[in-house]
Structures are given as structure tokens and as C-alpha cells.
Design a protein around this motif. Structure first.
Motif, short mmCIF file in Angstrom:
data_model
loop_
_atom_site.label_atom_id
_atom_site.label_comp_id
_atom_site.label_asym_id
_atom_site.label_seq_id
_atom_site.Cartn_x
_atom_site.Cartn_y
_atom_site.Cartn_z
N ILE A 13 8.53 61.84 47.65
CA ILE A 13 8.63 60.58 46.64
C ILE A 13 9.39 61.34 45.30
CG2 ILE A 13 7.79 58.85 44.93
CD1 ILE A 13 5.55 58.75 47.14
N LEU A 14 10.65 61.00 44.89
CA LEU A 14 11.19 61.57 43.85
C LEU A 14 11.20 60.46 42.58
CD1 LEU A 14 14.40 62.62 45.86
CD2 LEU A 14 12.58 64.13 45.22
N LEU A 15 10.80 61.13 41.40
CA LEU A 15 10.53 60.18 40.34
C LEU A 15 11.83 60.60 39.35
CD1 LEU A 15 6.90 60.43 39.74
CD2 LEU A 15 8.14 58.64 41.03
N PHE A 16 12.54 59.86 39.06
CA PHE A 16 13.71 60.08 37.89
C PHE A 16 13.03 59.79 36.74
CE2 PHE A 16 15.40 59.55 42.34
CZ PHE A 16 16.12 60.61 42.35
N GLU A 17 13.94 59.95 35.67
CA GLU A 17 13.87 59.85 34.16
C GLU A 17 13.17 58.13 33.93
OE1 GLU A 17 16.38 61.03 31.37
OE2 GLU A 17 16.67 62.87 32.37
N GLU A 46 20.29 75.07 44.68
CA GLU A 46 19.43 74.21 45.61
C GLU A 46 19.94 72.97 46.25
OE1 GLU A 46 16.94 75.99 46.80
OE2 GLU A 46 16.96 77.58 45.61
N PHE A 47 20.83 72.28 45.22
CA PHE A 47 21.39 71.08 45.53
C PHE A 47 22.18 71.23 46.96
CE2 PHE A 47 24.92 68.08 45.63
CZ PHE A 47 24.19 66.83 45.65
N LEU A 48 23.25 72.21 46.71
CA LEU A 48 23.92 72.46 47.78
C LEU A 48 23.37 72.92 49.21
CD1 LEU A 48 26.75 74.30 45.44
CD2 LEU A 48 26.86 71.68 46.52
N ALA A 49 22.18 73.88 48.84
CA ALA A 49 21.66 73.89 50.08
C ALA A 49 20.97 73.05 50.90
CB ALA A 49 20.59 75.21 49.70
N ALA A 50 20.59 72.08 50.10
CA ALA A 50 19.97 70.90 50.71
C ALA A 50 20.97 69.97 51.49
CB ALA A 50 19.13 70.11 49.60
N ILE A 71 14.74 69.80 49.65
CA ILE A 71 14.56 68.42 48.88
C ILE A 71 13.83 68.78 47.86
CG2 ILE A 71 13.86 66.23 48.60
CD1 ILE A 71 16.48 65.90 50.08
N ILE A 72 12.70 69.32 48.03
CA ILE A 72 11.77 69.73 46.88
C ILE A 72 12.07 70.49 46.00
CG2 ILE A 72 9.59 70.68 46.52
CD1 ILE A 72 8.56 69.25 49.01
N ARG A 73 12.99 71.71 46.39
CA ARG A 73 13.48 72.67 45.85
C ARG A 73 14.79 72.14 44.92
NH1 ARG A 73 13.12 75.84 50.68
NH2 ARG A 73 15.50 75.51 50.97
N ALA A 74 15.50 71.29 45.42
CA ALA A 74 16.63 70.90 44.89
C ALA A 74 16.06 69.88 43.63
CB ALA A 74 17.62 69.88 45.84
N ALA A 75 15.23 69.18 43.76
CA ALA A 75 14.51 68.26 42.77
C ALA A 75 13.97 69.14 41.66
CB ALA A 75 13.35 67.36 43.32
N ASP A 76 13.39 70.26 41.94
CA ASP A 76 12.93 70.99 41.11
C ASP A 76 14.13 71.70 40.46
OD1 ASP A 76 10.96 72.78 39.54
OD2 ASP A 76 11.87 74.44 40.52
N GLU A 77 15.09 72.08 40.71
CA GLU A 77 16.12 72.61 40.10
C GLU A 77 16.94 71.44 39.25
OE1 GLU A 77 19.86 75.10 42.05
OE2 GLU A 77 19.86 72.84 42.42
N ALA A 78 16.76 70.16 39.62
CA ALA A 78 17.25 69.10 38.99
C ALA A 78 16.51 68.68 37.83
CB ALA A 78 18.11 67.99 39.87
N GLY A 79 15.32 68.97 37.78
CA GLY A 79 14.37 68.37 36.77
C GLY A 79 13.85 67.13 37.26
N VAL A 80 13.97 66.63 38.59
CA VAL A 80 13.36 65.54 39.09
C VAL A 80 12.09 65.74 39.77
CG1 VAL A 80 13.62 64.00 40.95
CG2 VAL A 80 15.59 64.66 39.83
N THR A 81 11.02 64.88 39.43
CA THR A 81 9.86 65.29 39.80
C THR A 81 9.52 64.92 41.36
OG1 THR A 81 8.65 64.47 37.77
CG2 THR A 81 7.23 64.29 39.64
N ALA A 82 8.91 65.67 42.01
CA ALA A 82 8.93 65.43 43.50
C ALA A 82 7.38 65.42 44.00
CB ALA A 82 9.70 66.68 44.30
N ILE A 83 7.00 64.26 44.47
CA ILE A 83 5.68 64.38 44.80
C ILE A 83 5.70 64.33 46.35
CG2 ILE A 83 3.72 62.69 45.12
CD1 ILE A 83 4.59 61.32 42.67
N SER A 84 4.76 65.30 46.90
CA SER A 84 4.88 65.62 48.22
C SER A 84 3.60 65.17 48.86
CB SER A 84 4.68 67.44 48.39
OG SER A 84 4.55 67.67 49.83
N VAL A 85 3.90 64.11 49.84
CA VAL A 85 3.04 63.53 50.66
C VAL A 85 2.69 64.10 51.97
CG1 VAL A 85 2.40 61.33 51.45
CG2 VAL A 85 3.65 61.28 49.32
N LEU A 86 1.53 64.32 52.24
CA LEU A 86 1.52 65.14 53.65
C LEU A 86 0.43 64.12 54.41
CD1 LEU A 86 0.46 68.62 52.56
CD2 LEU A 86 2.52 67.70 53.57
#
Length: 87
Positions: A13-17, A46-50, A71-86
Motif C-alpha cells: 500500500i502506497l501512501l502519498f502526501e 530505483e524508479f527506473l529499476a522498478a 516497488i518498495i525501494r522505489a517508494a523509499d527513494e521517492a519519499g512515498v510511504t510503503a506499507i508491506s502487507v504479508l
């Protein structure tokens, strides 16, 4: 190239500003949409790698879990909160 929606992984889950704006990613199609239309920047390493891994998953050259991690790495790079659901 087929955008097979059955290529799934545990959701991210990606949380934006804007607190009312979030995006759940669990397929290659969802990942592509999030990256292309939701991310605040499109020029990070990381965005380009994703993006590349997303295409590799669709082509069958990478595993869906690799895309999830990208996606999680790209979110971190962009300052977007990523909630990992397992599951």
C-alpha cells in the motif's frame, strides 16, 4: 506482450502526501499504473529499476516478488510511504 493480471504478489500500500490518496499494488498492471501515474518523480535509479523489473515480470523473466521489492525501494527513494502487507 500480455499484461496478465494473474501475476500477483503480496500487496504493497502506497501512501502519498495527501492523506486521502493511497494506492494498493499487487499485480504487474497495478505496479505499472502506480509507477507511471502516481509516483511524484520518475527519474530515480530505483524508479527506473522498478519499471524494468515490471516489464521483466510481464515477459516472464523475473518473479513477482522481485517487482514487489522493487516497488518498495522505489517508494523509499521517492519519499512515498510503503506499507508491506504479508499473507
Amino acid at each position: 506482450m500480455e499484461w496478465d493480471t494473474s501475476i500477483e504478489f503480496d500487496p504493497v500500500i502506497l501512501l502519498f502526501e495527501d492523506p486521502d490518496r493511497f494506492f494498493s499494488v499487487r499485480t504487474a498492471v497495478g505496479a505499472a499504473n502506480a509507477l507511471m501515474y502516481e509516483f511524484p518523480c520518475d527519474d530515480g535509479k530505483e524508479f527506473l529499476a522498478a519499471i524494468e523489473i515490471c516489464l521483466d515480470v510481464v515477459k516472464g523473466n523475473a518473479e513477482p516478488e522481485q517487482l514487489r521489492a522493487a516497488i518498495i525501494r522505489a517508494a523509499d527513494e521517492a519519499g512515498v510511504t510503503a506499507i508491506s502487507v504479508l499473507h
